[in-house]
Scaffold this motif. Structure first.
Motif, PDB file in Angstrom:
ATOM      1  N   GLU A   1       6.993  28.398  37.898  1.00  0.00           N
ATOM      2  CA  GLU A   1       6.171  29.298  38.476  1.00  0.00           C
ATOM      3  C   GLU A   1       4.917  28.910  38.863  1.00  0.00           C
ATOM      4  O   GLU A   1       4.177  29.283  39.920  1.00  0.00           O
ATOM      5  N   ASP A  49      -0.449  28.553  30.614  1.00  0.00           N
ATOM      6  CA  ASP A  49      -0.490  28.287  29.295  1.00  0.00           C
ATOM      7  C   ASP A  49       0.954  27.597  28.877  1.00  0.00           C
ATOM      8  O   ASP A  49       1.843  26.975  29.886  1.00  0.00           O
ATOM      9  N   LYS A  50       1.043  27.122  27.650  1.00  0.00           N
ATOM     10  CA  LYS A  50       2.317  26.361  27.163  1.00  0.00           C
ATOM     11  C   LYS A  50       3.645  27.150  27.668  1.00  0.00           C
ATOM     12  O   LYS A  50       4.548  26.272  27.658  1.00  0.00           O
ATOM     13  N   ASN A  51       3.552  28.244  27.709  1.00  0.00           N
ATOM     14  CA  ASN A  51       4.778  29.147  28.145  1.00  0.00           C
ATOM     15  C   ASN A  51       5.015  29.246  29.581  1.00  0.00           C
ATOM     16  O   ASN A  51       5.929  29.776  30.114  1.00  0.00           O
ATOM     17  N   THR A  52       4.111  28.693  30.643  1.00  0.00           N
ATOM     18  CA  THR A  52       4.268  28.855  31.899  1.00  0.00           C
ATOM     19  C   THR A  52       5.477  27.942  32.359  1.00  0.00           C
ATOM     20  O   THR A  52       5.173  26.769  32.192  1.00  0.00           O
ATOM     21  N   ALA A  53       6.143  28.440  33.054  1.00  0.00           N
ATOM     22  CA  ALA A  53       7.297  27.548  33.542  1.00  0.00           C
ATOM     23  C   ALA A  53       6.753  26.564  34.824  1.00  0.00           C
ATOM     24  O   ALA A  53       5.951  27.193  35.468  1.00  0.00           O
ATOM     25  N   ASP A  75      -5.912  26.115  32.919  1.00  0.00           N
ATOM     26  CA  ASP A  75      -5.906  26.802  31.728  1.00  0.00           C
ATOM     27  C   ASP A  75      -6.702  28.046  31.719  1.00  0.00           C
ATOM     28  O   ASP A  75      -7.469  28.155  32.460  1.00  0.00           O
TER      29      ASP A  75
END
Length: 124
Positions: free
Chosen positions: A51, A44-48, A17
């Motif tokens: 990825e 973060d919360k948007n990381t696939a 994080d």
């Protein structure tokens, strides 16, 4: 080659994080290799998940990385990939994050170590 490695040094990479990565970067861990690839990934919360998985696999292939630090809650997202990594180097160490405490029962290295030792031998 060993002398070159000792002179050049090896890197620690971080998948974590923002607070974890910033802490290690402030400690001097951050590097960018000749191909302009960093040795860290801020998740973060948007990381696939794909990825994270791709980054972890890239770190495994790099010959300048000896240790991969990963927040345990992120490691849980790619557990199948981490469990398939059986080489001693790079070592994969799961670390806690500010919001997620460390849980030894989830740590892949500790689970492997438990299978190697008899618990009674450790009590003496």
């Amino acid at each position: 080659m060993a002398l070159h490695s000792a002179i050049k040094g090896k890197l620690i990479s971080v998948i974590g994080d923002e607070d974890t990565c910033v802490g290690f970067l402030l400690g001097g861990v951050g590097e960018i290799n000749k191909n302009r690839h960093p040795n860290f990934l801020v998740v973060d919360k948007n990381t696939a998940v794909s990825e994270i998985e791709d980054c972890f696999k890239r770190f495994l292939k790099r010959d300048d990385i000896d240790i991969i630090l990963i927040n345990q809650n992120i490691a849980e997202l790619i557990r199948h990939v981490i469990d398939n990594h059986t080489q001693p180097i790079p070592a994969v160490l799961e670390i806690p994050s500010k919001d997620h405490p460390y849980d030894a029962s989830k740590d892949s290295i500790l689970r492997r170590a438990r299978g190697m030792f008899n618990p009674e031998d450790l009590v003496r």
